[in-house]
Design a protein around this motif. Structure first.
Motif, PDB file in Angstrom:
ATOM      1  N   GLN A 105       0.783  -1.223   0.000  1.00 40.65           N
ATOM      2  CA  GLN A 105       0.000   0.000   0.000  1.00 40.65           C
ATOM      3  C   GLN A 105       0.822   1.285   0.000  1.00 40.65           C
ATOM      4  N   PHE A 106       2.034   1.224   0.590  1.00 42.28           N
ATOM      5  CA  PHE A 106       2.787   2.473   0.730  1.00 42.28           C
ATOM      6  C   PHE A 106       4.218   2.370   0.212  1.00 42.28           C
ATOM      7  N   VAL A 120      12.272   7.941   7.378  1.00 43.61           N
ATOM      8  CA  VAL A 120      11.065   7.419   8.031  1.00 43.61           C
ATOM      9  C   VAL A 120      11.162   7.625   9.541  1.00 43.61           C
ATOM     10  N   ILE A 135       4.319   8.474   6.548  1.00 39.91           N
ATOM     11  CA  ILE A 135       4.822   7.139   6.192  1.00 39.91           C
ATOM     12  C   ILE A 135       3.790   6.433   5.321  1.00 39.91           C
ATOM     13  N   PHE A 136       2.529   6.536   5.761  1.00 42.08           N
ATOM     14  CA  PHE A 136       1.455   5.827   5.052  1.00 42.08           C
ATOM     15  C   PHE A 136       0.806   6.747   4.035  1.00 42.08           C
ATOM     16  N   ASN A 137       1.477   6.957   2.958  1.00 41.02           N
ATOM     17  CA  ASN A 137       0.938   7.837   1.931  1.00 41.02           C
ATOM     18  C   ASN A 137       1.186   7.214   0.567  1.00 41.02           C
ATOM     19  N   TRP A 138       0.212   7.364  -0.306  1.00 39.52           N
ATOM     20  CA  TRP A 138       0.397   6.898  -1.681  1.00 39.52           C
ATOM     21  C   TRP A 138       0.140   8.053  -2.618  1.00 39.52           C
ATOM     22  N   PRO A 161       4.307   7.279  -2.293  1.00 42.16           N
ATOM     23  CA  PRO A 161       5.207   7.467  -1.155  1.00 42.16           C
ATOM     24  C   PRO A 161       5.875   8.846  -1.196  1.00 42.16           C
ATOM     25  N   LEU A 201       8.953  11.218  -0.629  1.00 45.60           N
ATOM     26  CA  LEU A 201      10.400  11.035  -0.524  1.00 45.60           C
ATOM     27  C   LEU A 201      11.063  12.139   0.309  1.00 45.60           C
ATOM     28  N   TRP A 259       6.376   1.475  12.153  1.00 48.09           N
ATOM     29  CA  TRP A 259       7.486   1.755  11.241  1.00 48.09           C
ATOM     30  C   TRP A 259       8.361   2.900  11.725  1.00 48.09           C
TER      31      TRP A 259
END
Lengths: 295, 291
Positions: free
Chosen positions: A134-135, B32, B40-43, B45, B47, B255
C-alpha cells in the motif's frame, strides 16, 4: 607446580599453550554441539511425557520422504545461485566502474560500504516497508513502470515473494562484492594492460584476457565466503516472509528452525540442520579443492 | 589510462547514479525515523516533502528532546521503549569482542611464528568452523545452554558471539602478524627475550592497527547477529536486530519507531567502520586477499 615452572611452560616454544584457549573453545562449542546434534537426530521430543525418546532412524527416513524438505532444499539452491550470480556480475561491473581516480569516487566507495553494517534482520524490515503493497516505494516504482499491478503484494504472492527477499539480499551484499573486487583490481599489475593497449586491444578483450584470469583467485574467495552465507540464509526470510506465502520462501535454515522452535520437533529440526551442515561442508570443501583457495 | 573528458563525465555520473541507488534505502529508512505516521502511510510514497519530527526517537529511547512540544514523553512509557535493548547490544558486542580478540591474538601469534606439524590443517579446521550454518549450532546450543542454565543470560550470548567470531579473528590477526617481519622476533629471541615478552612488547604494539580493525569487525558481526540471540534469549536480554523484528504487531507495524531504532543502530556502526575502512576488505575476506 612452582610459579617458575608454570612460566617456563607458558613461554616454551611449543605452539600448543598459545592455541589451547582457541582449541578448547572450538571443541566445546563446535564439536560438542555437532555430536549432540547427531545424537538428537536419533531422538524426538514427546510432548506428552515432555522428554526425548529414542526413535532410531525415523527422522532420517522422514527427511527422505519429506516433500517440504526437498522443497526447502530447492528454494535454498535457487536463492543461492540467483543471488551469487547476480552479486558477482553486478559487483564486478560496479567495481570496474568505480575503479578510477575521479573526484568523489573515494566517497562513493565509503557510501557503498554502509550496507555492510546494517543488521540483515533490519535490512529485511527496511525492504518490507519498501515493498509494502500500500505504501512501498518499490511497489510504486514497479506500478508506475507497469511491471506489477498494485493489487499484487510482492512478498505475499507466491510467484514474486522469493524475488522480493532476493532484492534485500542483493542490495545488501552486492557492495560487499564490489569492495572485494575493487581491492583485487587495485592489486593487479599495470604492465600487461599497457602492453595490450599498445597492441590495440579493446577494453572488452582486455577484460576477458587479462582482468578476468588475474582476478580468478579474488573471485574464488568471494564465491566461497558469500556462498557459505547464502546457503544458510535465515534473517531475511524470518523478517520478511516467514517462509510464506505457502512454502515458496522456505529455506533449509528457516525450515529447521521452525521445526525445532515452532513445532517442537527437536529431533527432526536437528536432522535438518545437520543435513544443511553436511551439504555446506561438502560443497565448500569441493570448491576449496577445485579453486585452490589457500589461507 | 587516458580517457576523454566526456568519458570521465559519463563515468562520474554513472558512479553517482549506481551508488545513489544503493544509498536510497538507507536514506529512505532514516527519513522514516523522522516522520509522522501520515507521512509514512501515503500513496504515492513521500520522498522528501514531509515535516520532520523527533517523536519516534523520543518514544524509542524514552527521552524528551523538547523542540517546543507541550506533551512530555515519559521514560519507559509506550510500547516501544528500547533504550535497555540498545544497552544489551552494546554489552554483548563489547564483551564477545574482547573474548574473541584475547583468544585469537594468542592463537594467531603461534600460527604466524611457530612451525609445527599440521599447521596448515589446523588453520583449515579453524576456518571450517565458520562454515557451520548458525542453525546447526543454534539448535544443539539451545539444549546445551538449557542444561547449564545459560539460556537468557549475557554470559551465554557473549560466549556464542565470541566463538562465532573466532575463525575470522584468528585468520585476520594471523595475516596482520605475518606482515611484521619475523626477524624482529628472532633477534629478540637471541637477546634472551621470552616468546611471551616478544609477543607483549613487540608484536602486539606493532599490530595495534590490525587488532583494532579486527575488533571493529567482531563488534559489528555481534551487533548484527540475529539467529543466536533469537534462539538463546527469552526475556532478560534482546539485541537490536531481534527486538526490531517484534515491532510488527497484529495492530500494524510501528514503522516510525522501528526506523528510529534502526537508524540509531546503523549510525554508530557506520562511523566506526569508516575509521577502519582501510582494513575492511581484508577483514571481510578473512585476510585471504592481501591488500
Amino acid at each position: 607446580m612452582s610459579v617458575a615452572q608454570v612460566k617456563r611452560i607458558a613461554i616454551s616454544d611449543s605452539p600448543w599453550p598459545w592455541l589451547l584457549p582457541l582449541v578448547a573453545l572450538l571443541v566445546v562449542f563446535t564439536i560438542y554441539p555437532l555430536v549432540y546434534n547427531v545424537w538428537l537426530s536419533f531422538h524426538e521430543f514427546a510432548p506428552r511425557t515432555r522428554a526425548l525418546k529414542f526413535v532410531g532412524v525415523a527422522n532420517w527416513v522422514q527427511l527422505w520422504n519429506d516433500a517440504r524438505f526437498w522443497g526447502a532444499l530447492s528454494v535454498t539452491f535457487v536463492y543461492f545461485f540467483v543471488a551469487l550470480v547476480i552479486e558477482i556480475a553486478l559487483g564486478m561491473a560496479i567495481a570496474l566502474l568505480l575503479d578510477a581516480e575521479l573526484p568523489g569516487f573515494g566517497a562513493l566507495r565509503a557510501i557503498l560500504s554502509m550496507t555492510l553494517v546494517i543488521p540483515p534482520a533490519i535490512a529485511g524490515m527496511m525492504f518490507l516497508l519498501l515493498q509494502d503493497p500500500q505504501f512501498g516505494v518499490v511497489t510504486y516504482v514497479l506500478n508506475s513502470l507497469g511491471i506489477l499491478d498494485k493489487s499484487t503484494p510482492i512478498l505475499a504472492t507466491s510467484s514474486t515473494a522469493l524475488a522480493g527477499v532476493l532484492l534485500a539480499e542483493i542490495w545488501q551484499w552486492t557492495p560487499f562484492m564490489v569492495l572485494i573486487f575493487l581491492a583485487g583490481l587495485r592489486s593487479l599489475p599495470t604492465e600487461p594492460f599497457e602492453a595490450a593497449m599498445i597492441d590495440g586491444a579493446s577494453s572488452f578483450q582486455m577484460f576477458r584476457r587479462l582482468t578476468l584470469p588475474m582476478m580468478s583467485r579474488v573471485i574464488a574467495v568471494a564465491v566461497l565466503i558469500r556462498g557459505i552465507d547464502l546457503f544458510r540464509v535465515f534473517d531475511y526470510v524470518f523478517t520478511m516472509t516467514s517462509g510464506g506465502p505457502g512454502t515458496t520462501t522456505y529455506t533449509l535454515s528457516y525450515y529447521a528452525w521452525q521445526q525445532t522452535f515452532s513445532f517442537l520437533k527437536w529431533g527432526y529440526g536437528a536432522t535438518l540442520s545437520l543435513t544443511s551442515l553436511v551439504i555446506i561442508m561438502v560443497l565448500a570443501n569441493l570448491f576449496l579443492r577445485v579453486a585452490k583457495v589457500r589461507w | 589510462m587516458h580517457q576523454s573528458t566526456f568519458a570521465r563525465t559519463m563515468r562520474t555520473i554513472a558512479g553517482w547514479l549506481v551508488v545513489g541507488l544503493f544509498f536510497f534505502p538507507i536514506y529512505f529508512w532514516t527519513s522514516v525515523a523522522f516522520r509522522d505516521a501520515k507521512d509514512i502511510f501515503n500513496w504515492p510514497p513521500i520522498l522528501f516533502d514531509f515535516k520532520p519530527t523527533v517523536r519516534n526517537f523520543e518514544q524509542v529511547f524514552g527521552i524528551s528532546l523538547g523542540f517546543g512540544r507541550p506533551e512530555a514523553v515519559t521514560p519507559g512509557g509506550g510500547n516501544f521503549y528500547m533504550a535497555p535493548r540498545l544497552l544489551d547490544s552494546i554489552i554483548v558486542a563489547a564483551f564477545s569482542t574482547m573474548l574473541a580478540i584475547v583468544v585469537a591474538t594468542l592463537a594467531a601469534y603461534a600460527l604466524s611464528r611457530m612451525n609445527f606439524r599440521g599447521r596448515h590443517q589446523f588453520v583449515n579446521w579453524v576456518l571450517s568452523t565458520r562454515m557451520m550454518p548458525p542453525v546447526a549450532v543454534a539448535i544443539p546450543m539451545f539444549f546445551i545452554f538449557k542444561q547449564f542454565n545459560l539460556l537468557d543470560t549475557y554470559t551465554g550470548v557473549i560466549i556464542v558471539h565470541g566463538i562465532m567470531n573466532l575463525p575470522l579473528a584468528v585468520l585476520l590477526l594471523k595475516s596482520f602478524f605475518d606482515d611484521i617481519p619475523a626477524e624482529i622476533d628472532e633477534s629478540a629471541l637471541l637477546d634472551g627475550a621470552s616468546r611471551w615478552t616478544i609477543f607483549r612488547r613487540i608484536v602486539l604494539p606493532m599490530a595495534r592497527g590490525g587488532i583494532a580493525a579486527t575488533a571493529v569487525l567482531c563488534f559489528i558481526f555481534s551487533w548484527t547477529e540475529f539467529l543466536f540471540v533469537l534462539t538463546l534469549t527469552q526475556t532478560s536480554l534482546k539485541t537490536v536486530p531481534v527486538v526490531s523484528s517484534t515491532f510488527v504487531t497484529s495492530i500494524g507495524t510501528a514503522w516510525g519507531n522501528m526506523a528510529a531504532l534502526g537508524a540509531a543502530a546503523i549510525v554508530p556502526a557506520f562511523i566506526v567502520i569508516l575509521l577502519v575502512q582501510r582494513h575492511l576488505v581484508r577483514g571481510l575476506t578473512m585476510g585471504s586477499l592481501k591488500q
